[in-house]
Structures are given as structure tokens and as C-alpha cells.
Design a protein around this motif. Structure first.
Motif, PDB file in Angstrom:
ATOM      1  N   THR A  74     -77.050  12.609  -8.322  1.00 17.35           N
ATOM      2  CA  THR A  74     -76.543  11.530  -7.258  1.00 17.35           C
ATOM      3  C   THR A  74     -76.881   9.939  -7.768  1.00 17.35           C
ATOM      4  N   LYS A  77     -75.124   5.451  -3.901  1.00 16.43           N
ATOM      5  CA  LYS A  77     -74.240   6.062  -2.963  1.00 16.43           C
ATOM      6  C   LYS A  77     -73.306   7.141  -3.838  1.00 16.43           C
ATOM      7  N   HIS A  78     -73.372   7.195  -4.983  1.00  9.91           N
ATOM      8  CA  HIS A  78     -72.605   7.843  -5.811  1.00  9.91           C
ATOM      9  C   HIS A  78     -73.046   9.358  -6.170  1.00  9.91           C
ATOM     10  N   PHE A 139     -68.499   9.417  -2.655  1.00  7.24           N
ATOM     11  CA  PHE A 139     -69.036   7.922  -2.496  1.00  7.24           C
ATOM     12  C   PHE A 139     -69.328   7.603  -1.186  1.00  7.24           C
ATOM     13  N   ASP A 140     -70.755   7.435  -0.819  1.00 10.83           N
ATOM     14  CA  ASP A 140     -71.324   7.131   0.571  1.00 10.83           C
ATOM     15  C   ASP A 140     -70.901   7.947   1.644  1.00 10.83           C
ATOM     16  N   ASP A 141     -70.648   9.256   1.270  1.00  9.64           N
ATOM     17  CA  ASP A 141     -70.187  10.320   2.144  1.00  9.64           C
ATOM     18  C   ASP A 141     -69.025  10.084   2.985  1.00  9.64           C
ATOM     19  N   ARG A 142     -67.874   9.101   2.300  1.00  6.22           N
ATOM     20  CA  ARG A 142     -66.833   8.653   2.837  1.00  6.22           C
ATOM     21  C   ARG A 142     -65.605   8.967   2.273  1.00  6.22           C
ATOM     22  N   ARG A 177     -66.670   7.345   9.232  1.00  2.00           N
ATOM     23  CA  ARG A 177     -68.177   6.726   8.537  1.00  2.00           C
ATOM     24  C   ARG A 177     -67.725   5.323   8.292  1.00  2.00           C
ATOM     25  N   GLU A 178     -66.369   4.835   8.403  1.00  2.00           N
ATOM     26  CA  GLU A 178     -66.338   3.536   8.191  1.00  2.00           C
ATOM     27  C   GLU A 178     -66.881   2.514   9.316  1.00  2.00           C
TER      28      GLU A 178
END
Length: 333
Positions: A74, A77-78, A139-142, A177-178
Motif C-alpha cells: 500500500t 490511498k493506493h 484506490f481509496d477503496d473506491r 464511497r463517493e
């Protein structure tokens, strides 16, 4: 009797890198004995005044060796996850058969027979060697992107077509998640996903491409001379190749009521190509053995699948109710 086993070991090279070795065994041994007493009646067979004995025994080995290297890292956020592997699979089958007739009394031994002794057997070996790789980026769990690739080599096909490549890829967007979804309280989770990929099928018996000869076929020359001869028993397809199945899927997952109510919808399209099928061949064409394999046609499946699940608990009791409906259109190509 049957024996199933698996043993593995894992070595952590670094916090983010590890190696795993897995060994699997599937083994079974079988033995069948059939004794028909004198006078036993069977369909379409004359009454036999003597007893007959059939003995069959054999064993099957399936061994799989898997070597994989796993990476998980990790960066803020990646997130990156990767796997590379090498696997070997071997199927080994052996069988022997014996039959004797003319047994007097209840003797379950082959040497008790006095007439028509027969023996036979077969041995089959098949192998599959594979290289595989997988990369997952998030990316960022999105947003999640995944790519896979397999290289398979099967001994069941001719040397020119033993190797085949099977790629696949998928993407997912966790919309819940947005930032613009944070004020939507009615929806707990919302995800869009799409995938596309192919897999292979090698489901044919070993040695289907091995030529066999039928001996002791006499032939008359010049109208009077009888000579010994031989001929091919089976027509062969030296261009036989892997059967492929290509699948595309587009789906959505939604959860409501604190994830108690879950809804899933999928649209899929699946096409099987180069189907491995036996081709009926007349005896007059020179085929005296089993019908040869060929890659023929295909099958297309398209449809929609909907699923609705409700789960909750009442005190110590947990319960779940699920319903599904699927609509499929099938077409033979």
C-alpha cells in the motif's frame, strides 16, 4: 479406498512479499470381482452350465504442485496486490482385467477356470503445466482494477496446439464511497462492476490423437493370393485445439436498511467456442475405432439474473431469506 491430501508451506520474504508451495494428492484404488454361478441367466446370453469370473483392479493418481509468489503493498490511498505462479498437474491411471470361464464349484480364483481365459488392461498419463499472473490495483477503496493471465499447456492436444492463453479483466466502482453519496442515508452500499475473460476446456481422454493399427487383416492379391495386412483404426484430427468460453458480465450491488436488504443484478453474455465433440464417421471412410474429436460450433448464452436477500436477527436467532430469478436465452452457433 480413496485418499485426499494437501500440504503447504509459506515463507515470508518481506512484510509485503511471500512465497507459497502447495502439494496436493488425489489417490484411489479400486477392485471389482464378478462371479456368475452355473445356470445364471443374463439378458441376451445363453444359459451357461459353468461359472465365470471377472476381475478388475486399478488405481488413479492425481498430483498437483503449485508455486506462487504473492505481493501486497500500500502507498497511501493506493493498494497493489500481485501474484505470479507456476503449477504442474499429472493424472496417472492404470487398470488390469482378467476373465475366465468353465469354473466348477464356488472358486473365486482365475486359475480355477478351464476355458476362454482373457486378460487386458490400459494405462493413461496426462499432464497440464500452467503459468499464471494476477494484478489488482485499488484506490481509496473506491476504484478497483484487476487483470489476470493464464498460460496453459496440455498433453491432450497435438504439440502445435498444446499451449493456449486465457486473459481476463475486471473493474469495480464503489459509488457509496463517493462524497456525493454521503448524504444518501437510504443506501448503505452501492457498487458497479464489470468483467470480461476467457477460460479453457481440455476435457477429452488422453491419447485421442495417438494412431492405432489393426493387425491381422488379410487381403487377397491377384484374386488368389492371401497376404497379411494392417490398417489404421481411427481417423485423427491433428489440428485439435482448446475449447474456449468467453464471458462478459455487468452488475450492480445495492444494500439498504443497514445492510439488511441486499439487491444484486447482473447481465451476462457467455459464448463457448470450438466445442470438443465426437464426430460420427462411417466405417466406409476407414474409421474402425471410436469417433474422432473435432472443434465444432459454439453455444451462446445471454441473460439477466436478479437476487434479493433479507437477513436479520431476533435475539440469538439469525435468519436469512433469499430469492433469485434468472432469464437465459440460449443459441447454438
Amino acid at each position: 479406498y480413496k485418499l485426499l491430501g494437501n500440504v503447504y508451506g509459506e515463507y515470508r520474504i518481506a512484510d509485503w512479499l511471500s512465497y507459497r508451495l502447495s502439494l496436493s494428492l488425489d489417490f484411489y484404488h479400486f477392485q471389482n470381482k464378478f462371479f456368475a454361478r452355473p445356470g445364471a441367466l443374463s439378458y441376451n446370453s445363453p444359459n451357461n452350465p459353468f461359472a465365470t469370473l471377472d476381475d478388475t483392479q486399478g488405481r488413479f493418481f492425481n498430483t498437483i504442485v503449485e508455486n506462487t509468489l504473492n505481493l501486497n503493498k500500500t502507498f497511501g490511498k493506493h493498494g497493489v496486490s500481485a501474484l505470479v505462479g507456476y503449477t504442474r498437474q499429472r493424472d496417472d491411471f492404470n487398470e488390469v482385467y482378467a476373465r475366465t470361464e468353465g469354473i466348477t464349484g464356488e472358486f473365486y480364483q482365475q486359475n480355477a477356470g478351464t476355458a476362454s481365459p482373457r486378460t487386458g488392461g490400459r494405462s493413461e498419463i496426462a499432464g497440464l503445466v500452467s503459468y499464471l499472473g494476477r494484478v489488482i490495483y485499488s484506490f481509496d477503496d473506491r476504484y478497483v482494477v484487476q487483470a489476470n493471465l493464464r498460460r496453459d499447456a496440455s498433453s491432450r492436444f497435438p504439440r502445435s496446439n498444446q499451449v493456449a492463453y486465457f486473459p481476463s479483466a475486471s473493474v469495480a466502482w464503489n459509488i457509496s464511497r463517493e462524497a456525493f453519496m454521503q448524504d444518501v442515508k437510504a443506501i448503505n452500499d452501492l457498487k458497479l462492476r464489470a468483467s470480461y475473460g476467457s477460460v479453457g476446456n481440455q476435457a477429452i481422454l488422453p491419447y485421442q490423437l495417438a494412431p492405432t493399427i489393426a493387425p491381422n487383416l488379410n487381403y487377397v492379391l491377384n484374386g488368389q493370393t492371401v497376404v497379411a495386412g494392417a490398417a489404421n483404426r481411427t481417423l485423427l484430427n491433428t489440428d485439435l485445439r482448446w475449447e474456449r468460453k468467453i464471458t462478459a458480465d455487468l452488475g450492480v450491488d445495492v444494500s439498504f436498511m443497514n445492510n439488511k436488504l441486499q439487491f444484486t443484478a447482473d447481465y451476462f453474455r457467455s459464448e463457448s467456442k470450438d466445442l470438443l465433440l465426437n464426430v460420427p464417421v462411417p466405417f466406409s471412410s476407414g474409421n474402425d475405432g471410436p469417433n474422432p474429436y473435432d472443434n465444432l460450433g459454439g453455444i451462446l448464452n445471454r441473460g439477466v439474473e436478479l437476487s434479493l436477500t433479507y437477513q436479520d436477527r431476533a435475539g440469538d436467532l439469525r435468519y436469512s431469506v433469499n430469492g433469485q430469478i434468472t432469464c437465459i436465452r440460449n443459441k447454438v452457433l
